[in-house]
Design a protein around this motif. Structure first.
Motif, PDB file in Angstrom:
ATOM      1  N   ASP A 166       0.929  -1.141  -0.210  1.00 30.32           N
ATOM      2  CA  ASP A 166       0.044  -0.038   0.167  1.00 30.32           C
ATOM      3  C   ASP A 166       0.953   1.300  -0.072  1.00 30.32           C
ATOM      4  O   ASP A 166       2.169   1.092   0.029  1.00 30.32           O
ATOM      5  CB  ASP A 166      -0.836   0.059   1.118  1.00 30.32           C
ATOM      6  N   LEU A 167       0.181   2.360  -0.104  1.00 26.77           N
ATOM      7  CA  LEU A 167       0.943   3.728  -0.130  1.00 26.77           C
ATOM      8  C   LEU A 167       0.293   4.382   0.805  1.00 26.77           C
ATOM      9  O   LEU A 167      -0.096   5.523   0.714  1.00 26.77           O
ATOM     10  CB  LEU A 167       1.004   4.255  -1.354  1.00 26.77           C
ATOM     11  N   ASN A 168       0.195   3.724   2.153  1.00 23.73           N
ATOM     12  CA  ASN A 168      -0.370   4.654   3.404  1.00 23.73           C
ATOM     13  C   ASN A 168       0.448   5.639   3.941  1.00 23.73           C
ATOM     14  O   ASN A 168       1.629   5.422   3.854  1.00 23.73           O
ATOM     15  CB  ASN A 168      -0.741   3.450   4.380  1.00 23.73           C
ATOM     16  N   PRO A 169      -0.223   6.767   4.185  1.00 24.68           N
ATOM     17  CA  PRO A 169      -1.563   7.318   4.203  1.00 24.68           C
ATOM     18  C   PRO A 169      -2.188   7.648   2.847  1.00 24.68           C
ATOM     19  O   PRO A 169      -3.328   8.158   3.034  1.00 24.68           O
ATOM     20  CB  PRO A 169      -1.406   8.289   5.219  1.00 24.68           C
ATOM     21  N   VAL A 170      -1.408   7.850   1.833  1.00 27.30           N
ATOM     22  CA  VAL A 170      -2.033   8.276   0.704  1.00 27.30           C
ATOM     23  C   VAL A 170      -3.503   7.523   0.263  1.00 27.30           C
ATOM     24  O   VAL A 170      -4.376   7.909  -0.012  1.00 27.30           O
ATOM     25  CB  VAL A 170      -1.103   8.250  -0.387  1.00 27.30           C
ATOM     26  N   THR A 171      -3.150   6.223   0.232  1.00 26.65           N
ATOM     27  CA  THR A 171      -4.426   5.342  -0.182  1.00 26.65           C
ATOM     28  C   THR A 171      -5.250   5.393   0.732  1.00 26.65           C
ATOM     29  O   THR A 171      -6.569   5.369   0.391  1.00 26.65           O
ATOM     30  CB  THR A 171      -3.829   3.904  -0.122  1.00 26.65           C
ATOM     31  N   ASP A 172      -4.956   5.617   2.131  1.00 28.32           N
ATOM     32  CA  ASP A 172      -5.945   5.524   3.093  1.00 28.32           C
ATOM     33  C   ASP A 172      -6.900   7.119   2.814  1.00 28.32           C
ATOM     34  O   ASP A 172      -8.240   7.064   2.771  1.00 28.32           O
ATOM     35  CB  ASP A 172      -5.521   5.696   4.613  1.00 28.32           C
ATOM     36  N   TYR A 173      -6.217   8.181   2.642  1.00 24.65           N
ATOM     37  CA  TYR A 173      -6.990   9.371   2.287  1.00 24.65           C
ATOM     38  C   TYR A 173      -7.631   9.347   1.002  1.00 24.65           C
ATOM     39  O   TYR A 173      -8.628  10.100   0.921  1.00 24.65           O
ATOM     40  CB  TYR A 173      -5.972  10.657   2.632  1.00 24.65           C
ATOM     41  N   ALA A 174      -7.022   8.711   0.148  1.00 31.99           N
ATOM     42  CA  ALA A 174      -7.987   8.702  -0.905  1.00 31.99           C
ATOM     43  C   ALA A 174      -8.976   7.769  -0.976  1.00 31.99           C
ATOM     44  O   ALA A 174     -10.088   8.249  -1.391  1.00 31.99           O
ATOM     45  CB  ALA A 174      -7.027   8.039  -2.194  1.00 31.99           C
ATOM     46  N   LEU A 175      -9.212   6.710  -0.102  1.00 27.80           N
ATOM     47  CA  LEU A 175     -10.514   6.094   0.263  1.00 27.80           C
ATOM     48  C   LEU A 175     -11.291   6.932   0.759  1.00 27.80           C
ATOM     49  O   LEU A 175     -12.702   7.175   0.675  1.00 27.80           O
ATOM     50  CB  LEU A 175     -10.061   4.832   1.148  1.00 27.80           C
ATOM     51  N   VAL A 176     -10.810   7.871   2.072  1.00 34.08           N
ATOM     52  CA  VAL A 176     -11.754   9.111   2.661  1.00 34.08           C
ATOM     53  C   VAL A 176     -12.205  10.111   1.583  1.00 34.08           C
ATOM     54  O   VAL A 176     -13.392  10.090   1.690  1.00 34.08           O
ATOM     55  CB  VAL A 176     -10.757   9.428   3.681  1.00 34.08           C
ATOM     56  N   ALA A 177     -11.525  10.389   0.787  1.00 34.47           N
ATOM     57  CA  ALA A 177     -12.083  11.443  -0.296  1.00 34.47           C
ATOM     58  C   ALA A 177     -13.045  10.719  -0.982  1.00 34.47           C
ATOM     59  O   ALA A 177     -14.046  11.661  -1.387  1.00 34.47           O
ATOM     60  CB  ALA A 177     -10.786  11.814  -1.013  1.00 34.47           C
ATOM     61  N   GLU A 178     -13.066   9.654  -1.382  1.00 32.03           N
ATOM     62  CA  GLU A 178     -13.836   9.098  -2.253  1.00 32.03           C
ATOM     63  C   GLU A 178     -15.300   8.810  -1.562  1.00 32.03           C
ATOM     64  O   GLU A 178     -16.278   8.747  -1.945  1.00 32.03           O
ATOM     65  CB  GLU A 178     -13.460   7.503  -2.692  1.00 32.03           C
ATOM     66  N   ARG A 179     -15.083   8.368  -0.255  1.00 29.22           N
ATOM     67  CA  ARG A 179     -16.293   8.030   0.561  1.00 29.22           C
ATOM     68  C   ARG A 179     -16.813   9.131   0.857  1.00 29.22           C
ATOM     69  O   ARG A 179     -18.184   9.342   0.892  1.00 29.22           O
ATOM     70  CB  ARG A 179     -15.773   7.523   1.931  1.00 29.22           C
ATOM     71  N   HIS A 180     -16.232  10.444   0.927  1.00 31.68           N
ATOM     72  CA  HIS A 180     -16.715  11.778   1.296  1.00 31.68           C
ATOM     73  C   HIS A 180     -17.619  12.255   0.044  1.00 31.68           C
ATOM     74  O   HIS A 180     -18.694  12.615   0.012  1.00 31.68           O
ATOM     75  CB  HIS A 180     -15.852  12.914   1.652  1.00 31.68           C
ATOM     76  N   LYS A 181     -16.981  11.844  -1.178  1.00 31.62           N
ATOM     77  CA  LYS A 181     -17.726  12.219  -2.327  1.00 31.62           C
ATOM     78  C   LYS A 181     -19.067  11.294  -2.441  1.00 31.62           C
ATOM     79  O   LYS A 181     -20.246  11.837  -3.033  1.00 31.62           O
ATOM     80  CB  LYS A 181     -17.028  11.785  -3.698  1.00 31.62           C
ATOM     81  N   HIS A 182     -19.170  10.233  -2.036  1.00 30.12           N
ATOM     82  CA  HIS A 182     -20.196   9.111  -2.213  1.00 30.12           C
ATOM     83  C   HIS A 182     -21.202   9.508  -1.328  1.00 30.12           C
ATOM     84  O   HIS A 182     -22.497   9.600  -1.537  1.00 30.12           O
ATOM     85  CB  HIS A 182     -19.760   7.857  -1.896  1.00 30.12           C
TER      86      HIS A 182
END
Length: 383
Positions: free
Chosen positions: A146-162
């Motif tokens: 993984d590329l944590n925390p980049v991948t984690d925050y990307a998931l958060v950004a996508e969740r926020h959009k959803h």
């Protein structure tokens, strides 16, 4: 309260971490008008791999004291990652009020380049040092690249959009505002003004986050000296403070779009704040804090940025010096960047990015492994 402060930041520093630290300490002492012999308290922090590439520093506070030649009555290691600088200042002030120390030096920083050159992030440091554990549960889920925390925050950004319908353009507006602030900051690494199209046109690192939305890890230190009264700076006091520490990892949280800032900022009045310095490891980090501290309803942080002027000249000044997105993140910790900017504002020293008449500044730090800690700090002059 804060009698002296200083910083030095480099994309890559060729000397040792201790040499760089000592230079910044000397500068902070000069501002405070005191000598090393006057220091009787020390608070510090570091992250694995950020002190000359070492996995561990045995008796870390002793190593610092030995190198600097500092004795002390009060010593403390603060292990919050990003917001450690804010917590240090609060603890130093308490120690002085309790009579445990007279002048306390707070040190945060290191060399992010040592980790960066290994092709990992500090939240994936176990990939470089197999004997380093990130969580007690590594054997169960630290099995994928993984590329944590980049991948984690990307998931958060996508969740926020959803969940809330936020957009990439709204997040990008945060980067645009902060780059405008950085354009007048002589310390900024990135100063060329940008537009929303530039942010969205930069390479996607982890969808939906783009390169211009992600902090760049650098080498550097921030040093703050806390004493009873400043000789060369304005009298700046702690007007409000809060901490929140969450134990559950993101996968176990009821909702990943909330941060501990929703708890650490409780009770702090924002209506008279002149500027906000919010932890900006990513654009989405700023957006979440805008919501969690109460500047906007949950889900509307991006809209607030897109519809308001967040520059140092604007109606809601945020990250007035450009933040870590433009100054870099020393040793993967941004707390020193935002704390220093607050002090520059309150001392009228923010040349090229000064908020007119700034008397009160709110600072919020987010850190630890995947947003597990939040520290909120309100600074100003007591009336």
């Amino acid at each position: 309260m804060i009698t002296g402060f200083s910083s030095k930041i480099f994309k890559k520093y060729d000397g040792s971490t201790f040499e760089l630290m000592a230079d910044v300490v000397d500068d902070a002492l000069h501002v405070a008008g005191i000598e090393k012999k006057d220091i009787d308290g020390l608070l510090a922090t570091y992250l694995t791999g950020t002190f000359d590439g070492k996995a561990h520093n045995h008796f870390f506070l002793d190593e610092i004291r030995q190198y600097l030649g500092i004795r002390g009555n009060f010593l403390e290691f603060v292990d919050f990652g990003g917001p450690s600088a804010l917590a240090m200042v609060y603890r130093a002030e308490k120690a002085i009020k309790a009579g445990d120390a007279t002048n306390v030096i707070c040190i945060v920083g290191g060399k992010g380049s040592d980790v960066r050159t290994k092709g990992i992030t500090v939240d994936g440091i176990d990939k470089a040092f197999p004997d380093v554990a990130i969580t007690p549960f590594d054997n169960y889920f630290r099995v994928y690249d993984d590329l944590n925390p980049v991948t984690d925050y990307a998931l958060v950004a996508e969740r926020h959009k959803h969940l809330y319908g936020s957009t990439d353009e709204e997040r990008a507006s945060i980067a645009v505002h902060q780059r405008y602030n950085a354009s007048g900051n002589e310390k900024a690494l990135y100063k060329e003004k940008i537009k929303v199209e530039d942010v969205l046109g930069s390479p996607a690192v982890a969808d939906p986050l783009h390169l211009l939305e992600i902090v760049y890890p650098v080498d550097g230190f921030h040093v703050f000296i806390v004493g009873k009264r400043a000789k060369n700076l304005n009298d700046v006091d702690i007007l409000g403070y809060g901490e929140a520490h969450w134990s559950d990892i993101p996968a176990e949280r009821e909702e990943i779009t909330f941060t501990p800032a929703i708890e650490s900022s409780k009770g702090i009045e924002l209506n008279k704040v002149d500027a906000f310095e919010l932890y900006d490891s990513f654009t989405v980090t700023v957006m979440l804090q805008i919501e969690d501290i109460g500047l906007a309803e949950k889900g509307k942080g991006g809209k607030l940025s897109a519809e308001n002027d967040l520059t140092y000249k604007g109606n809601i000044p945020v990250n007035t010096g450009g933040g870590s997105l433009n100054l870099g993140q020393p040793a993967y910790m941004s707390g020193g960047v935002i704390l220093e900017e607050a002090l520059l504002q309150l001392n009228g020293m923010a040349k090229g990015h000064q908020v007119e008449g700034a008397k009160t500044v709110f600072i919020n730090g987010i850190g630890g492994w995947n947003r597990s800690h939040s520290v909120s700090l309100l600074l100003g002059e007591k009336k």
